[in-house]
Every structure is written in structure tokens, then in C-alpha cells.
Design an enzyme around this catalytic site. Structure first.
Site, PDB file in Angstrom:
ATOM      1  N   CYS A  35       0.932  -0.986   0.116  1.00  8.99           N
ATOM      2  CA  CYS A  35       0.012   0.040   0.038  1.00  8.99           C
ATOM      3  C   CYS A  35       0.809   1.276   0.176  1.00  8.99           C
ATOM      4  O   CYS A  35       1.432   1.679  -0.975  1.00  8.99           O
ATOM      5  CB  CYS A  35      -0.889  -0.107   1.330  1.00  8.99           C
ATOM      6  SG  CYS A  35      -2.236   1.112   0.831  1.00  8.99           S
ATOM      7  N   HIS A  89      -3.597  -4.977   0.557  1.00 13.74           N
ATOM      8  CA  HIS A  89      -3.173  -5.470   1.764  1.00 13.74           C
ATOM      9  C   HIS A  89      -3.145  -7.240   1.968  1.00 13.74           C
ATOM     10  O   HIS A  89      -4.314  -7.547   2.274  1.00 13.74           O
ATOM     11  CB  HIS A  89      -4.126  -4.955   2.968  1.00 13.74           C
ATOM     12  CG  HIS A  89      -3.920  -3.492   3.143  1.00 13.74           C
ATOM     13  ND1 HIS A  89      -2.956  -3.079   3.848  1.00 13.74           N
ATOM     14  CD2 HIS A  89      -4.729  -2.494   2.562  1.00 13.74           C
ATOM     15  CE1 HIS A  89      -2.911  -1.677   3.980  1.00 13.74           C
ATOM     16  NE2 HIS A  89      -3.756  -1.181   2.874  1.00 13.74           N
ATOM     17  N   GLU A 131      -2.090  -8.855   4.425  1.00 12.13           N
ATOM     18  CA  GLU A 131      -2.171  -9.144   5.849  1.00 12.13           C
ATOM     19  C   GLU A 131      -3.868  -9.289   6.419  1.00 12.13           C
ATOM     20  O   GLU A 131      -3.835  -9.775   7.368  1.00 12.13           O
ATOM     21  CB  GLU A 131      -1.370  -8.081   6.665  1.00 12.13           C
ATOM     22  CG  GLU A 131      -2.080  -6.754   6.553  1.00 12.13           C
ATOM     23  CD  GLU A 131      -1.641  -5.979   5.581  1.00 12.13           C
ATOM     24  OE1 GLU A 131      -1.319  -6.335   4.586  1.00 12.13           O
ATOM     25  OE2 GLU A 131      -1.890  -4.616   5.723  1.00 12.13           O
TER      26      GLU A 131
END
Ligand code: XMP
Length: 506
Positions: free
Chosen positions: A76, A164, A166
Site C-alpha cells: 500500500c 493488503h 495481511e
């Protein structure tokens, strides 16, 4: 060992947890404090950030010792950073992209996108977009709205992704991290609970030698796992103290003490209930109650600790989220809890501190505990606040109110276990309200206490939602409480989320 440079994203800790789930050790450092010695790091990940790379005060660290020298993944903000300052261009986008998107045009099917199919769902959260790739940039993937959703830099192991990996909603996020860390960077997946136990026990032996350590047990997961690790390292040189503040759950003091002794710990139980109740007498303000409990705890603990001759270390069950230095952009991205079970180290106890869990996340503490054979019932225990029932008895505290609430809490918690709901709930407890309400029992009019039951789902206590417990369970529990606990004639269930409510009522 992987270095995660934090630019202040709310997701930075999640990146670290995903990496650890791959059995890879990683550390989070603020972007403006890059470690001088990078020799132990095999790969670097740049986190997201709430700021724009175009902002005047945008984070702009010098990555010359990293980029092109170590495998690097920008996430990002990290991806925009690598573009903007290396010959590319980041521009405000027409469409702010938040939420789900699907990957198209996957080019690096053998590398970063190995085992990830075209159409895979990713999670976006950005308003700027990478309009032009940096020098040497090769586009690897797009989404419907974002042309440069992933790219790499030719002849470097530098990768960048706008989404993202994660977060849970990026379906193949863990696979992508595995591709980058294990297949591209060649990091070894050797960070396992067993390896942690071995190295930590050896390091503790080395550090402590023949000295004595004192540790305050709370009955909770962290202090217990810390104690067992130390016990493995130094055996009887570890002196544990378990204080009964009189505000524990029903039977908890005796049960837990027995359990600790069964684990071979050298533990001294100290029943200081009366001292705590005295200190609380007449206090109804929540913060005053907390302070009184903290103060008495330190007094009691200190008396006990200094009665053990020759102690030089104080052990604490501090975990990683409490020690990560957060980057503050608009205030810290992670609000570190101010409340701690062990109210801190009094100045006059000049002990050295040992914190064997300071690099672990909570779920890793549990895994390490399981590895050492700690009972799963103990490891799966709900969190319980340090001040205990004191902050669940609204207003002033008396011994009678404590005993009423212990009974109510016991019925609720045992009920959750019996109905197989305990493990589905993150935390549960009962509150004794400072009001009486009218009821009837037989022909008698009653005027008795109201209790509120609270059960929440959460991952870290920062945000929480109430649990939709089955009506039949609530019905049975309410009946049991009203029929069995003298002094209570009404039960209510708390249906507030956090925020705006908190988990505890005080
Ligand atoms: P709140 O009520 O702030 O609770 O939503 C979040 C989590 O923190 C626990 N809590 C405490 N723990 N000392 C503690 O050790 C305290 O004073 C304290 N106050 C709240 C609460 O039980 C929940 O898990």
C-alpha cells in the site's frame, strides 16, 4: 528474521502476525528508526500508512541500505513510496478504492503470484493511485480500478502491491507472503513454538545464572506461560507469588494455587483479601478503586518479594503488543492499554527485569504454552481484569456484594461451559448494578439487586461486539441465578458493542 518498517498503518501488527503464522520471526520497527545493523534481516516489508506520499510531511526514510540489497516488499503506502521516489508517479485517484477487488493479469505466476489464480480477491484501502511505475518497474497485476495493483523492479528483488495481503479478506494474502518470504527471499520457516522454547530456555539460563527471580502470577495465560518457561530454565530459583485480592472469581484462589503447585512451581499464595477490602472501603469512583487496588498490590507484592532473600530479578509476562513502538501519525495507530495486572515496578525495588514473552503475540503465547504441556483449559481462559470483580461491582464494594457477584458469575461461566459456548466467547462476566428493583417471590414483594450479563466477541479487546447467545441458554441462566443467588431478583443481558460502550462497565 524479517524487518517490518512501520509507517503507521492500523494493519502493521497484522502483517507481523501473518508472517509469524508462517513460522518466520519478524520485528516491527518505526520507519524513522531503521536498525543500523541489518545483517540479521533476510527480507524487509514496508507497511501501509494513513498519509499520502504526496503530503509535505510524508514519511521519507533513506532505504539505500535496503532497496536493491535485500528482498523488499512494499504494501500500500510502501508500494506508493517505492514508486513515487524512484522515478514513478503517485496521483490522487478518481475512484477511492476501499474494500474488495479482484486481481487480473497476473504475470508473475512462478514468483510472487505462485499458486494464486487470476480473479483472486484482494482488499484495498487507498485513495492515491500509482499512475506511473518507477524506473525499471514491471506491472504484475491489476484490478478493475487499479492499473498498477502489483509490480516489481527489474533486476532487483523489489516487489510492491497496492492491496493488503495481511487482512483476512485478501483470500490469498498468506500465500503471497509465503511466496515472497520463503520462495523469493529464501527465509527459513524455523520460528516454531518448540524452537522458541529451546532458545528462550537456554537464553534465560545464560542470563540468570544462579540468581533468584520473583514473579507475580495472576492466574492468566501470560504470567503462567512466563513462569513455566522460567521454571524450565532455572527451576527452584524462580519464586512465584500469587496474591488473592479477594476480588477473584469463586474458588479461583484455591483452584489456581493448586493447579500451579501441580505444575511444580515454587509458588507462595498470599491471601490479602482483607487488606484490599479495607483499602476499597467507601470508594465508588472506578479510577479510585483501580488506584487503591494497584497500590495495595504493590505493597503486598513488595512485602513478599523482599522477604525472599537474595532476589535480583523481577519477571513479567509483558507481550509484544505492549512493547512495539508505534508510529504516531494522527495519534498512535495502536492504543496501548494503560492497565496492567502488575501495577509496575516500585522504585525502591531495584530489581533487574526479565520478560521472556516480550517478542510474542498473544496467540503465540498460547502456542508456546501448549508446547510446554500447559492445560488447554488454562490456556483458553477468558481475559480477566487485574482489579477483578471490583470494576464489575458498580459503586462501593462490600464483602457481601463480592460474594453475590461471585455466585452469579460462577453460574454464568459454568453455564457457558456446559452449553459449549465458552470457547466461542472472547470474554464473559457479570456486573452487579447499584440499583434495586421490585420483584415478587411467592406472595412476597422483593426489592433486590439487578445483575447484567456481558459476553463479547473480540480479537484484542480494542473493539468488541456482544455475542448472540441462544435464548434458551439465557433463559436457563437467568432462572438459575434468580433461584439460587439470594439478593438478586432481576437479570439483564448487555447488547452494546465497543465502541461506543466498553467491555467492562467501569
Ligand atoms: P474495556 O472495559 O476497556 O476493557 O473495554 C478492555 C479489556 O481490558 C480489560 N480491562 C482491564 N484489565 N486492568 C486490567 O488488567 C484494568 O483496570 C482493566 N480494565 C479493563 C477488560 O477486562 C477487557 O478485557
Amino acid at each position: 528474521n524479517v524487518l517490518i518498517l512501520d509507517f503507521g498503518s492500523q494493519y502493521t501488527q497484522l502483517i507481523a502476525r501473518r508472517v509469524r503464522e508462517l513460522n518466520i520471526y519478524c520485528e516491527i520497527h518505526p520507519y524513522h528508526k531503521i536498525p543500523e545493523d541489518l545483517s540479521s534481516f533476510k527480507a524487509v516489508i514496508l507497511s501501509g500508512s494513513p498519509l499520502s506520499v504526496r503530503a509535505e510531511d510524508a514519511a521519507h526514510p533513506d532505504l539505500s541500505e535496503i532497496k536493491g540489497k535485500l528482498p523488499l516488499l512494499g504494501v500500500c503506502y510502501g508500494a506508493q513510496y517505492l514508486a513515487h521516489f524512484n522515478g514513478g508517479n503517485v496521483a490522487p485517484s478518481d475512484i477511492r478504492e476501499y474494500g474488495r477487488a479482484k486481481l487480473t493479469m497476473i504475470k508473475d505466476a512462478e514468483g510472487l503470484f505462485a499458486n494464486i489464480a487470476e480473479g483472486s480477491q484482494v482488499w484495498m484501502s487507498h485513495s492515491d493511485t500509482i499512475a506511473a511505475l518507477p524506473t525499471g518497474g514491471v506491472r504484475l497485476a491489476s484490478t478493475a480500478d487499479v492499473m498498477n495493483a502489483a509490480y516489481r523492479i527489474e533486476d532487483e528483488e523489489t516487489y510492491a502491491i497496492q492491496f493488503h495481503p495481511e487482512v483476512y479478506h485478501t483470500t490469498d494474502g498468506k500465500q503471497l507472503l509465503e511466496n515472497f518470504l520463503i520462495h523469493i527471499a529464501g527465509v527459513e520457516a524455523s520460528w516454531t513454538p518448540a524452537a522458541f522454547v529451546d532458545t528462550t530456555v537456554a537464553a534465560l539460563k545464560e542470563q540468570i545464572g544462579n540468581e533468584k527471580v520473583v514473579l507475580g502470577l495472576s492466574g492468566g495465560v501470560d504470567s503462567t506461560v512466563a513462569a513455566i518457561l522460567l521454571h524450565k530454565a532455572i527451576g527452584k530459583q524462580l519464586h512465584c507469588i500469587f496474591v488473592n485480592n479477594g476480588l477473584l472469581r469463586k474458588n479461583e484462589y484455591s483452584d489456581v494455587l493448586l493447579q500451579y503447585k501441580g505444575m511444580g512451581l515454587n509458588v507462595k499464595g498470599v491471601d490479602a483479601s482483607a487488606r484490599f477490602l479495607d483499602a476499597l472501603a467507601g470508594k465508588s469512583d472506578p479510577e479510585e478503586k483501580r488506584k487503591a487496588i494497584g497500590r495495595v498490590f504493590i505493597e503486598v507484592f513488595d512485602d513478599e518479594a523482599t522477604s525472599i532473600t537474595g532476589v535480583t530479578y523481577l519477571a513479567q509476562g509483558t507481550i509484544y503488543p505492549d512493547v512495539i513502538e508505534s508510529v504516531s501519525v494522527n495519534g498512535p495507530s495502536v492504543t496501548i492499554k494503560s492497565h496492567h495486572n502488575v501495577g509496575g515496578l516500585p522504585d525502591f525495588m531495584k530489581l533487574k527485569v526479565v520478560e521472556p514473552l516480550r517478542m510474542l503475540f498473544k496467540d503465540e503465547v498460547r502456542r508456546v504454552g501448549a508446547e510446554m504441556g500447559i492445560d488447554s483449559k488454562l490456556l483458553g481462559r477468558h481475559p480477566f481484569p487485574g482489579p477483578g470483580l471490583a470494576i464489575r461491582i458498580l459503586g462501593a464494594i462490600t464483602a457481601e456484594k463480592v460474594s453475590i457477584l461471585q455466585e452469579v458469575d460462577h453460574i454464568f461461566i459454568e453455564g457457558l461451559r456446559k452449553w459449549n459456548l465458552y470457547d466461542k466467547v472472547w470474554q464473559a462476566g457479570a456486573m452487579l448494578l447499584p440499583v434495586n428493583s421490585v420483584g415478587v417471590m411467592g406472595d412476597e414483594r422483593t426489592y433486590e439487586k439487578v445483575v447484567a450479563l456481558r459476553a463479547v466477541e473480540s480479537t484484542d479487546g480494542m473493539t468488541a461486539d456482544w455475542v448472540n447467545l441462544p435464548y434458551e441458554f439465557l433463559q436457563e441462566t437467568s432462572n438459575h441465578i434468580i433461584n439460587r443467588v439470594k439478593g438478586v431478583n432481576r437479570v439483564v443481558y448487555d447488547i452494546s458493542s465497543k465502541p461506543p460502550a466498553t467491555i467492562e462497565w467501569e
